[in-house]
Design an enzyme around this catalytic site. Structure first.
Site, mmCIF file in Angstrom:
data_model
loop_
_atom_site.group_PDB
_atom_site.id
_atom_site.type_symbol
_atom_site.label_atom_id
_atom_site.label_comp_id
_atom_site.label_asym_id
_atom_site.label_seq_id
_atom_site.Cartn_x
_atom_site.Cartn_y
_atom_site.Cartn_z
ATOM 1 N N ASP A 78 0.842 -1.197 0.000
ATOM 2 C CA ASP A 78 0.000 0.000 0.000
ATOM 3 C C ASP A 78 0.876 1.246 0.000
ATOM 4 O OD1 ASP A 78 -2.454 -1.302 -0.052
ATOM 5 O OD2 ASP A 78 -2.462 -1.581 2.114
ATOM 6 N N GLY A 79 1.989 1.167 0.713
ATOM 7 C CA GLY A 79 2.925 2.291 0.760
ATOM 8 C C GLY A 79 3.474 2.635 -0.623
ATOM 9 N N ASN A 93 -4.440 8.731 2.032
ATOM 10 C CA ASN A 93 -4.775 8.108 3.322
ATOM 11 C C ASN A 93 -5.247 9.125 4.354
ATOM 12 O OD1 ASN A 93 -4.397 5.391 2.929
ATOM 13 N ND2 ASN A 93 -2.355 5.295 3.847
ATOM 14 N N GLU A 94 -4.325 9.982 4.767
ATOM 15 C CA GLU A 94 -4.663 10.913 5.839
ATOM 16 C C GLU A 94 -3.644 12.026 5.994
ATOM 17 O OE1 GLU A 94 -1.688 8.935 6.664
ATOM 18 O OE2 GLU A 94 -3.171 7.528 7.423
ATOM 19 N N ARG A 114 -6.280 19.744 23.272
ATOM 20 C CA ARG A 114 -4.942 19.610 23.869
ATOM 21 C C ARG A 114 -4.585 18.140 23.790
ATOM 22 N NH1 ARG A 114 -6.041 23.976 24.099
ATOM 23 N NH2 ARG A 114 -5.551 25.711 25.468
ATOM 24 N N ASP A 171 -1.729 15.015 21.726
ATOM 25 C CA ASP A 171 -0.630 14.732 20.793
ATOM 26 C C ASP A 171 -0.926 15.269 19.397
ATOM 27 O OD1 ASP A 171 0.798 13.586 22.746
ATOM 28 O OD2 ASP A 171 0.792 11.534 21.941
ATOM 29 N N ALA A 195 -4.446 10.896 21.309
ATOM 30 C CA ALA A 195 -4.200 11.101 22.737
ATOM 31 C C ALA A 195 -4.580 12.493 23.238
ATOM 32 C CB ALA A 195 -2.732 10.789 23.070
HETATM 33 P P1 NAP Z 1 4.614 2.030 6.638
HETATM 34 O O1 NAP Z 1 5.214 2.403 7.929
HETATM 35 O O2 NAP Z 1 5.197 0.929 5.837
HETATM 36 O O3 NAP Z 1 3.023 1.789 6.776
HETATM 37 C C1 NAP Z 1 2.420 1.281 7.868
HETATM 38 C C2 NAP Z 1 1.441 0.193 7.450
HETATM 39 O O4 NAP Z 1 0.225 0.782 6.948
HETATM 40 C C3 NAP Z 1 1.949 -0.737 6.348
HETATM 41 O O5 NAP Z 1 1.648 -2.054 6.732
HETATM 42 C C4 NAP Z 1 1.132 -0.317 5.138
HETATM 43 O O6 NAP Z 1 0.946 -1.361 4.209
HETATM 44 C C5 NAP Z 1 -0.181 0.028 5.793
HETATM 45 N N1 NAP Z 1 -1.116 0.843 5.020
HETATM 46 C C6 NAP Z 1 -0.863 1.924 4.240
HETATM 47 N N2 NAP Z 1 -2.006 2.397 3.727
HETATM 48 C C7 NAP Z 1 -3.010 1.600 4.184
HETATM 49 C C8 NAP Z 1 -4.413 1.589 4.003
HETATM 50 N N3 NAP Z 1 -5.027 2.520 3.280
HETATM 51 N N4 NAP Z 1 -5.134 0.637 4.645
HETATM 52 C C9 NAP Z 1 -4.549 -0.286 5.419
HETATM 53 N N5 NAP Z 1 -3.210 -0.332 5.630
HETATM 54 C C10 NAP Z 1 -2.461 0.620 5.020
HETATM 55 O O7 NAP Z 1 4.555 3.358 5.739
HETATM 56 P P2 NAP Z 1 3.840 3.482 4.336
HETATM 57 O O8 NAP Z 1 3.718 2.164 3.710
HETATM 58 O O9 NAP Z 1 4.518 4.593 3.621
HETATM 59 O O10 NAP Z 1 2.382 3.970 4.732
HETATM 60 C C11 NAP Z 1 2.135 5.221 5.280
HETATM 61 C C12 NAP Z 1 0.924 5.069 6.130
HETATM 62 O O11 NAP Z 1 1.247 4.405 7.348
HETATM 63 C C13 NAP Z 1 0.323 6.367 6.585
HETATM 64 O O12 NAP Z 1 -0.481 6.949 5.592
HETATM 65 C C14 NAP Z 1 -0.469 5.918 7.797
HETATM 66 O O13 NAP Z 1 -1.795 5.566 7.458
HETATM 67 C C15 NAP Z 1 0.220 4.656 8.266
HETATM 68 N N6 NAP Z 1 0.675 4.841 9.626
HETATM 69 C C16 NAP Z 1 0.029 4.151 10.607
HETATM 70 C C17 NAP Z 1 0.348 4.353 11.947
HETATM 71 C C18 NAP Z 1 -0.429 3.613 12.995
HETATM 72 O O14 NAP Z 1 -1.322 2.820 12.662
HETATM 73 N N7 NAP Z 1 -0.111 3.845 14.266
HETATM 74 C C19 NAP Z 1 1.369 5.248 12.275
HETATM 75 C C20 NAP Z 1 2.024 5.919 11.257
HETATM 76 C C21 NAP Z 1 1.660 5.715 9.933
HETATM 77 P P3 NAP Z 1 2.141 -1.891 3.273
HETATM 78 O O15 NAP Z 1 3.027 -2.704 4.144
HETATM 79 O O16 NAP Z 1 1.412 -2.718 2.249
HETATM 80 O O17 NAP Z 1 2.864 -0.712 2.685
HETATM 81 MN MN MN Z 2 4.861 0.343 3.642
#
Ligand code: NAP
Ligand code: MN
Length: 281
Positions: free
Chosen positions: A63-64, A140-141, A166, A168, A203
């Site tokens: 997805d990334g 995503n967000e 107030r 994070d 938070a």
């Molecule tokens: P990453 O650190 O590899 O992503 C975190 C996980 O989110 C990976 O397993 C990724 O899938 C998955 N993911 C991304 N988009 C998704 C979606 N629309 N639905 C379900 N899972 C999804 O970094 P990245 O791959 O560049 O992704 C960035 C995204 O990570 C941000 O947009 C944010 O949504 C997410 N994120 C989540 C948290 C949390 O849940 N605490 C914290 C920070 C960021 P893949 O392994 O297939 O890439």
């Molecule tokens: Mn990823």
């Protein structure tokens, strides 16, 4: 019966609509090899490799990788369609497996596909010292945090003060982003046919002095939400995987974007099935 799960904007896409393509890869050896194979096969079938304004972007990875592809080909959104191949675990944006690549290539060559469109989030940052407005699109967000320490900000909905936050930070997610960070913040999973954005808290502090809603909140199209600094106007903002720092912020406004992302669907893929297969098994 026809699958009505997704909003289909073009049922019978004209032949030859997919003439040019590009491939985005996660960069690991396996994904790179798959990229080479896809390129070779599509070029063999007379499609043209074009990284400037491709009709189709094939993302190979996770997805990334699709988020990365989205941001790379942002300027051609009204024209470009995306499709994802996952080389790791099942993805939300990457719905073809590596084993299915021949079938995908054949479908691309046959050119029988639907286009589905999903909502995006518009983020606009306004500053107190200039008239400049920086705008971003998120698939995503977007998250908003303080440049340092706790975020102290007022949240306004349609120009009216809603609450004083107030904590994070705040997260605004799209429907397709609702299964990502938003889910970790106990947000709801939103079907992508609902043009909306969801606000969740990261938070929050809730006591006798500070009070926030505490529940995720879902805004429809045309309802904008502004985040205004209370004292410190230095904000750290993420848009998908990208982070930026902003000084002298007047407000940050989030709303459903006019633009949408287009996915090429070569077979039906019900959203709830994907949710079930990813999270329940
Ligand atoms: P990453 O650190 O590899 O992503 C975190 C996980 O989110 C990976 O397993 C990724 O899938 C998955 N993911 C991304 N988009 C998704 C979606 N629309 N639905 C379900 N899972 C999804 O970094 P990245 O791959 O560049 O992704 C960035 C995204 O990570 C941000 O947009 C944010 O949504 C997410 N994120 C989540 C948290 C949390 O849940 N605490 C914290 C920070 C960021 P893949 O392994 O297939 O890439
Ligand atoms: Mn990823």
């Amino acid at each position: 019966m026809k699958d009505k799960d997704e909003t289909t904007v073009a049922d019978d896409v004209a032949a030859n609509s997919l003439r040019t393509f590009a491939v985005e890869t996660r960069g690991d050896t396996f994904s790179n090899a798959l990229r080479e194979r896809i390129m070779k096969e599509l070029i063999h079938f007379h499609l043209v490799y074009d990284e400037t304004a491709p009709d189709l972007v094939i993302s190979v990875g996770g997805d990334g990788t699709l988020l990365q592809a989205f941001h790379r080909y942002l300027s051609g959104l009204s024209h470009t369609a995306f499709v994802g191949v996952h080389t790791g675990h099942l993805g939300f944006y990457a719905d073809w497996t590596a084993e299915e690549v021949d079938e995908l290539v054949e479908s691309v060559v046959r050119k029988s596909h639907n286009i589905v469109e999903y909502p995006l989030l518009r983020v606009a940052v306004s500053y107190s010292d200039t008239n400049e407005l920086k705008t971003y699109l998120a698939l995503n967000e977007c998250t908003i945090r303080s440049g340092e320490g706790l975020l102290a900000a007022d949240v306004l909905i349609r120009g009216e003060k809603f609450e004083s936050f107030r904590g994070d930070g705040l997260c605004f997610s799209t429907p397709t982003g609702s299964t990502a960070y938003n889910k970790g913040l106990a947000g709801a999973i939103i079907h992508p046919s609902l043009a909306s954005i969801q606000l969740t808290e990261i938070a929050s502090i809730n006591n006798r002095v500070f009070r926030t809603l505490g529940s995720p909140l879902i805004l429809p199209r045309h309802h904008h939400c502004q985040v205004k600094p209370v004292n410190d106007a230095r904000f750290s903002v993420t848009v998908d995987h990208l982070s930026t720092l902003h000084d002298k912020v007047k407000y940050i406004e989030c709303s459903v974007a006019e633009e949408r992302i287009r996915f090429a669907r070569f077979r039906p893929l019900p959203f709830w099935r994907r949710v079930r297969d990813s999270f329940i098994g």
